[in-house]
Design a protein around this motif. Structure first.
Motif, PDB file in Angstrom:
ATOM      1  N   ARG A  31       0.840  -1.189   0.000  1.00  0.00           N
ATOM      2  CA  ARG A  31       0.000   0.000   0.000  1.00  0.00           C
ATOM      3  C   ARG A  31       0.872   1.235   0.000  1.00  0.00           C
ATOM      4  O   ARG A  31       1.781   1.361   0.822  1.00  0.00           O
ATOM      5  CB  ARG A  31      -0.913   0.020   1.231  1.00  0.00           C
ATOM      6  CG  ARG A  31      -2.065  -0.948   1.131  1.00  0.00           C
ATOM      7  CD  ARG A  31      -2.934  -0.868   2.345  1.00  0.00           C
ATOM      8  NE  ARG A  31      -2.318  -1.517   3.492  1.00  0.00           N
ATOM      9  CZ  ARG A  31      -2.850  -1.509   4.707  1.00  0.00           C
ATOM     10  NH1 ARG A  31      -3.972  -0.862   4.924  1.00  0.00           N
ATOM     11  NH2 ARG A  31      -2.255  -2.128   5.696  1.00  0.00           N
ATOM     12  N   TYR A  33       0.779   5.647  -0.755  1.00  0.00           N
ATOM     13  CA  TYR A  33      -0.068   6.821  -0.869  1.00  0.00           C
ATOM     14  C   TYR A  33       0.736   7.984  -1.426  1.00  0.00           C
ATOM     15  O   TYR A  33       1.916   8.135  -1.124  1.00  0.00           O
ATOM     16  CB  TYR A  33      -0.605   7.205   0.521  1.00  0.00           C
ATOM     17  CG  TYR A  33      -1.365   6.087   1.177  1.00  0.00           C
ATOM     18  CD1 TYR A  33      -0.687   5.026   1.771  1.00  0.00           C
ATOM     19  CD2 TYR A  33      -2.752   6.066   1.190  1.00  0.00           C
ATOM     20  CE1 TYR A  33      -1.382   3.978   2.357  1.00  0.00           C
ATOM     21  CE2 TYR A  33      -3.447   5.028   1.770  1.00  0.00           C
ATOM     22  CZ  TYR A  33      -2.764   3.989   2.348  1.00  0.00           C
ATOM     23  OH  TYR A  33      -3.450   2.956   2.915  1.00  0.00           O
ATOM     24  N   TRP A  34       0.081   8.790  -2.201  1.00  0.00           N
ATOM     25  CA  TRP A  34       0.652  10.057  -2.652  1.00  0.00           C
ATOM     26  C   TRP A  34      -0.193  11.200  -2.114  1.00  0.00           C
ATOM     27  O   TRP A  34      -1.423  11.163  -2.199  1.00  0.00           O
ATOM     28  CB  TRP A  34       0.706  10.134  -4.177  1.00  0.00           C
ATOM     29  CG  TRP A  34       1.806   9.315  -4.782  1.00  0.00           C
ATOM     30  CD1 TRP A  34       1.718   8.051  -5.286  1.00  0.00           C
ATOM     31  CD2 TRP A  34       3.177   9.718  -4.951  1.00  0.00           C
ATOM     32  NE1 TRP A  34       2.942   7.629  -5.749  1.00  0.00           N
ATOM     33  CE2 TRP A  34       3.855   8.627  -5.563  1.00  0.00           C
ATOM     34  CE3 TRP A  34       3.899  10.867  -4.636  1.00  0.00           C
ATOM     35  CZ2 TRP A  34       5.216   8.673  -5.865  1.00  0.00           C
ATOM     36  CZ3 TRP A  34       5.248  10.902  -4.947  1.00  0.00           C
ATOM     37  CH2 TRP A  34       5.891   9.822  -5.559  1.00  0.00           C
ATOM     38  N   TYR A  35       0.528  12.205  -1.577  1.00  0.00           N
ATOM     39  CA  TYR A  35      -0.129  13.379  -1.048  1.00  0.00           C
ATOM     40  C   TYR A  35       0.451  14.615  -1.719  1.00  0.00           C
ATOM     41  O   TYR A  35       1.621  14.652  -2.095  1.00  0.00           O
ATOM     42  CB  TYR A  35       0.086  13.505   0.468  1.00  0.00           C
ATOM     43  CG  TYR A  35      -0.684  12.511   1.293  1.00  0.00           C
ATOM     44  CD1 TYR A  35      -0.135  11.272   1.615  1.00  0.00           C
ATOM     45  CD2 TYR A  35      -1.955  12.817   1.780  1.00  0.00           C
ATOM     46  CE1 TYR A  35      -0.834  10.360   2.387  1.00  0.00           C
ATOM     47  CE2 TYR A  35      -2.661  11.906   2.557  1.00  0.00           C
ATOM     48  CZ  TYR A  35      -2.099  10.695   2.855  1.00  0.00           C
ATOM     49  OH  TYR A  35      -2.792   9.787   3.616  1.00  0.00           O
ATOM     50  N   SER A  45      -4.839  14.104  -0.020  1.00  0.00           N
ATOM     51  CA  SER A  45      -4.658  12.780  -0.606  1.00  0.00           C
ATOM     52  C   SER A  45      -4.869  12.829  -2.110  1.00  0.00           C
ATOM     53  O   SER A  45      -5.874  13.339  -2.590  1.00  0.00           O
ATOM     54  CB  SER A  45      -5.652  11.801   0.028  1.00  0.00           C
ATOM     55  OG  SER A  45      -5.512  10.521  -0.544  1.00  0.00           O
ATOM     56  N   VAL A  48      -4.311   6.455  -3.694  1.00  0.00           N
ATOM     57  CA  VAL A  48      -4.101   5.315  -2.813  1.00  0.00           C
ATOM     58  C   VAL A  48      -3.851   4.121  -3.716  1.00  0.00           C
ATOM     59  O   VAL A  48      -4.716   3.759  -4.516  1.00  0.00           O
ATOM     60  CB  VAL A  48      -5.325   5.058  -1.921  1.00  0.00           C
ATOM     61  CG1 VAL A  48      -5.091   3.868  -1.021  1.00  0.00           C
ATOM     62  CG2 VAL A  48      -5.667   6.302  -1.110  1.00  0.00           C
ATOM     63  N   CYS A  89       5.261  10.853  -1.075  1.00  0.00           N
ATOM     64  CA  CYS A  89       4.764   9.483  -1.057  1.00  0.00           C
ATOM     65  C   CYS A  89       4.876   8.986   0.383  1.00  0.00           C
ATOM     66  O   CYS A  89       5.659   9.499   1.178  1.00  0.00           O
ATOM     67  CB  CYS A  89       5.541   8.575  -2.008  1.00  0.00           C
ATOM     68  SG  CYS A  89       7.282   8.355  -1.608  1.00  0.00           S
ATOM     69  N   LEU A 100       2.022   5.827   8.831  1.00  0.00           N
ATOM     70  CA  LEU A 100       2.631   6.046   7.528  1.00  0.00           C
ATOM     71  C   LEU A 100       4.037   6.595   7.704  1.00  0.00           C
ATOM     72  O   LEU A 100       4.273   7.439   8.564  1.00  0.00           O
ATOM     73  CB  LEU A 100       1.817   7.046   6.711  1.00  0.00           C
ATOM     74  CG  LEU A 100       0.493   6.573   6.110  1.00  0.00           C
ATOM     75  CD1 LEU A 100      -0.117   7.680   5.273  1.00  0.00           C
ATOM     76  CD2 LEU A 100       0.693   5.329   5.264  1.00  0.00           C
TER      77      LEU A 100
ATOM     78  N   ARG B  95      -8.244   7.372  10.534  1.00  0.00           N
ATOM     79  CA  ARG B  95      -8.652   6.447   9.486  1.00  0.00           C
ATOM     80  C   ARG B  95      -9.700   5.496  10.018  1.00  0.00           C
ATOM     81  O   ARG B  95      -9.772   5.233  11.213  1.00  0.00           O
ATOM     82  CB  ARG B  95      -7.456   5.703   8.894  1.00  0.00           C
ATOM     83  CG  ARG B  95      -6.822   4.680   9.781  1.00  0.00           C
ATOM     84  CD  ARG B  95      -5.696   3.955   9.067  1.00  0.00           C
ATOM     85  NE  ARG B  95      -5.033   3.020   9.944  1.00  0.00           N
ATOM     86  CZ  ARG B  95      -5.155   1.701   9.860  1.00  0.00           C
ATOM     87  NH1 ARG B  95      -5.915   1.166   8.929  1.00  0.00           N
ATOM     88  NH2 ARG B  95      -4.508   0.912  10.684  1.00  0.00           N
ATOM     89  N   GLU B 101      -6.766   4.578   4.268  1.00  0.00           N
ATOM     90  CA  GLU B 101      -6.456   5.939   3.861  1.00  0.00           C
ATOM     91  C   GLU B 101      -6.507   6.853   5.070  1.00  0.00           C
ATOM     92  O   GLU B 101      -7.445   6.814   5.866  1.00  0.00           O
ATOM     93  CB  GLU B 101      -7.441   6.421   2.812  1.00  0.00           C
ATOM     94  CG  GLU B 101      -7.107   7.813   2.284  1.00  0.00           C
ATOM     95  CD  GLU B 101      -7.991   8.246   1.133  1.00  0.00           C
ATOM     96  OE1 GLU B 101      -8.864   7.447   0.727  1.00  0.00           O
ATOM     97  OE2 GLU B 101      -7.809   9.369   0.662  1.00  0.00           O
TER      98      GLU B 101
END
Lengths: 112, 113
Positions: A31, A33-35, A45, A48, A89, A100, B95, B101
């Motif tokens: 998993r 994520y890019w923000y 966000s 995902v 990321c 994260l 979350r 997320e």
């Protein structure tokens, strides 16, 4: 300890050009994520990515994930000034607490 | 659209003073987090909170820091005796659990003089 590394850290480009930001991480994770972060603002966000081979697109941005290579890319197509921001990321840490771990961020400056 | 809200947006304090930063996570979310970002640097994990207890904390989160969920809606970060190096933007996040997320609040900027 999971490490997440982005490159480049700073990118100045002309409008209309294409470029790719790379995100490497050190341990297995499925998993990513890019923000996006504008100066002085929160983290928005963007994508995902939940599995190997995942590809997502939104406007001029496209993100992909290769879990075997431990690599994600954020591709910018025909950049416009509004895309100027810092892009992070982030990958889930090895624990099951859901924290994260963020990369250093890539500051993108798109010049008219 | 549900959102994570944080107060105050900016707080200026003297070194050695106690500070409490407040967050209201999204109402049905189960996992809560604090992150911080020193100006121009990356976002760093501080602490995660689940089922009314800390589930993980980083090396940054020393004895000067504490978190609490006093009333089932607020989630607070307390810094007992602030230091100059605590100056940063503090982000709360929550979350739901399944998708993973993280939704971030707008942040609280802490300036320690």
């Amino acid at each position: 300890e999971l490490k997440v590394e982005q490159n480049p850290l700073f990118l100045s480009m002309q409008e209309g050009k294409n470029y790719t930001i790379y995100c490497n991480y050190s341990t297995t994770s499925d998993r990513l994520y890019w923000y996006r972060q504008d100066p002085g603002k929160s983290l928005e966000s963007l994508f995902v990515l939940l599995s190997n081979g995942a590809v997502k697109q939104e406007g001029r941005l496209m993100a992909s994930l290769d879990t075997k290579a431990r690599l994600s890319t954020l591709h910018i197509t025909a950049a416009v000034h509004d895309l100027s921001a810092t892009y992070f990321c982030a990958v889930f840490g090895s624990s099951n607490t859901g924290k994260l771990i963020f990369g250093q961020g890539t500051t993108l400056q798109v010049k008219p | 659209e549900p959102e994570v809200t944080q107060t105050p947006s900016h707080q200026v304090t003297q070194m050695g003073q106690e500070v409490i930063l407040r967050c209201v996570p999204i109402s049905n979310h189960l996992y809560f987090y604090w992150y911080r970002q020193i100006l121009g640097q990356k976002v760093e994990f501080l602490v995660s909170f689940y089922n009314n207890e800390i589930s993980e904390k980083s090396e940054i989160f020393d004895d000067q820091f504490s978190v609490e969920r006093p009333d089932g809606s607020n989630f607070t970060l307390k810094i007992r005796s602030t230091k100059l190096e605590d100056s940063a933007m503090y982000f709360c996040a929550s979350r739901l659990g399944d998708t993973g997320e993280l939704f971030f609040g707008e942040g609280s900027r802490l300036t320690v003089l």
